[in-house]
Design a protein around this motif. Sequence first.
Motif, PDB file in Angstrom:
ATOM      1  N   ASP A  56       0.876  -1.175   0.000  1.00  0.00           N
ATOM      2  CA  ASP A  56       0.000   0.000   0.000  1.00  0.00           C
ATOM      3  C   ASP A  56       0.908   1.217   0.000  1.00  0.00           C
ATOM      4  O   ASP A  56       1.441   1.614   1.047  1.00  0.00           O
ATOM      5  N   THR A 133      -1.748   5.287  -3.908  1.00  0.00           N
ATOM      6  CA  THR A 133      -3.012   6.025  -3.737  1.00  0.00           C
ATOM      7  C   THR A 133      -2.810   7.542  -3.939  1.00  0.00           C
ATOM      8  O   THR A 133      -2.064   7.962  -4.817  1.00  0.00           O
ATOM      9  N   GLU A 176     -10.164   2.584  -4.699  1.00  0.00           N
ATOM     10  CA  GLU A 176      -9.735   2.627  -3.291  1.00  0.00           C
ATOM     11  C   GLU A 176     -10.961   2.498  -2.371  1.00  0.00           C
ATOM     12  O   GLU A 176     -10.946   1.735  -1.396  1.00  0.00           O
ATOM     13  N   TRP A 453      -7.863  -0.934   1.945  1.00  0.00           N
ATOM     14  CA  TRP A 453      -8.245  -1.398   0.604  1.00  0.00           C
ATOM     15  C   TRP A 453      -7.439  -2.603   0.118  1.00  0.00           C
ATOM     16  O   TRP A 453      -7.838  -3.293  -0.823  1.00  0.00           O
TER      17      TRP A 453
HETATM   18 CA    CA Z   1      -4.441   4.972   2.618  1.00  0.00          CA
END
Ligand code: CA
Length: 513
Positions: A56, A133, A176, A453
């Motif tokens: 992530d 992200t 997401e 996520w």
């Molecule tokens: Ca995050």
Amino acid sequence: MDEPKGAKPKMASTKPKMAVLILGFLFVLAVIALITVAVTQNQRLPKNIKYGIVLDAGSSHTNLYVYTWPAEKENDTGVVQQVEVCKVEGPGISGYSQAVQNASRSLQHCLERAQEVVPQQQHQETPVYLGATAGMRLLSLENRHVAMEVLSAVENRLRSSPFNFQGARIITGQEEGAYGWITINYLLGSFKQSGWLNFLPKLTSIKETVGALDLGGASTQITFVPEQEQSESQENSLHFRLYGKSYNVYTHSFLCYGKDQALRMKLVRDLQNAETARLQDPCFHTGYERNVSIRDLYASPCTANYKQSLAFPQLHVVGSGDYQACQTRIEELFNKTSCPYSKCSFNGIFQPPLQGHFGAFSAFYFVMNFLNLSADSSPAPLNSAISTMKNFCSRPWSEVKAAYPQVKEKYLSEYCFSGTYIISLLKTGYEFSLETWQQIQFLGKIGSSDAGWTLGYMLNLTNMIPAEQPLMRPLSHAGYVGLMVLSSLVLVGALLLGWCIFRKPRCLRKGIV
Ligand SMILES: [Ca+2]
Ligand SMILES: Nc1ccn([C@@H]2O[C@H](COP(=O)(O)OP(=O)(O)OP(=O)(O)O)[C@@H](O)[C@H]2O)c(=O)n1
């Protein structure tokens, strides 16, 4: 030669006894054979464990997760578990735009950790994914070329790892939100339907799903199943078919409304009226001071529109610790003036009426947990959350620092702002009321897995969530064996009884036995 008297009846009584003995022996043998076959045939094979890795790459930092699941059950819901989380040292990968190679080097330690967790003989078959992200979304808006360079640097590093590299990409805000929603509902068992009831699809009572609230450093997501199936805005609606059921889901990701970018947006707004480099800020404790580089502050697409030339290169922020004043400043970030739909959250974004329970994770949890406002069963009522914040913000910095020596100063100094921001975002932004606030549960982990996520992302990419309900065995292994044995015994007993009644063997005839 005369036969001795009474020899015949003796012969006659031995035969049936032998027959009964043989019959009994065969019966016991049959039962033993039945049990042995049932047990060995249905014996569980030794567990074949599989692994998967997801990185992530968030705006503030990168986490590496290792998941594991039994291979023979991979399509069942709730079987994937997190076995390791490794926090990558340093900033998020978007923070390496000036020294791209350092982004890949930063992953070294956690990749080594993953090599220890996953057995060596399974390294090659273990998929590894990286999803970036909002930090990378912002960098991409700022300079697409640099963002791609950062991404290919980390991609090269992952390719050279012993794992099975499956891709490194910037995921959309929609993804997401969606994967966060899938993760928590998968872990909470919302997709699960009871085995027996599957035979009665019409009567199957399906659990309600839980909405997902994710707060990061650079963006925030809200995702839930609204009451109304038809959506007014197609870009906010998703359709899933999971385990035999259809879901129409609402989702929106607000770029720049993660808590770090929101603080920047607040500061540049405050700066608009500032005449000197000194800025009094009610969102920091009294006695707290911080210097902020003006160039850095405007370096994000979230603040670029407010850029103005200032006579000073540094902003000197001085805390005044006032919840009410802080909240007033924060609320200005939510534009509620116009809405082209029947209902909006803020900035003219469609949002249907809130529905059901919500799980709030990531920074929602970090902050509310620090403030003791994330009780396991139900959260503190909104009013007590507000009074906690009033009290916390008013404490002098020296006192706060002394009370929490173990908490990083960067986090600690911002909890007053962050707690106030969370309340404003939920109350003013998404319009949670005193009542619906009680439906929010702040959660960090569900079982051993972090809420976020990444798990949903991996489940999707490895096709571990089937669209249709896989055929489930209605009975457990032990139940199946037990029932088989019991019904066989009943059957054999009935046969024996029938044989005795209708073909009354000689042994049962009066006078013989
Ligand atoms: Ca995050
Ligand atoms: N114990 C902690 C850990 C993190 N944080 C804060 O939480 C935010 C990061 O939350 P996270 O969900 O990790 O964000 P990212 O994934 O890095 O960002 P994004 O999802 O927007 O890309 C940061 O502001 C960080 O300072 C905190 O207040 N307390």
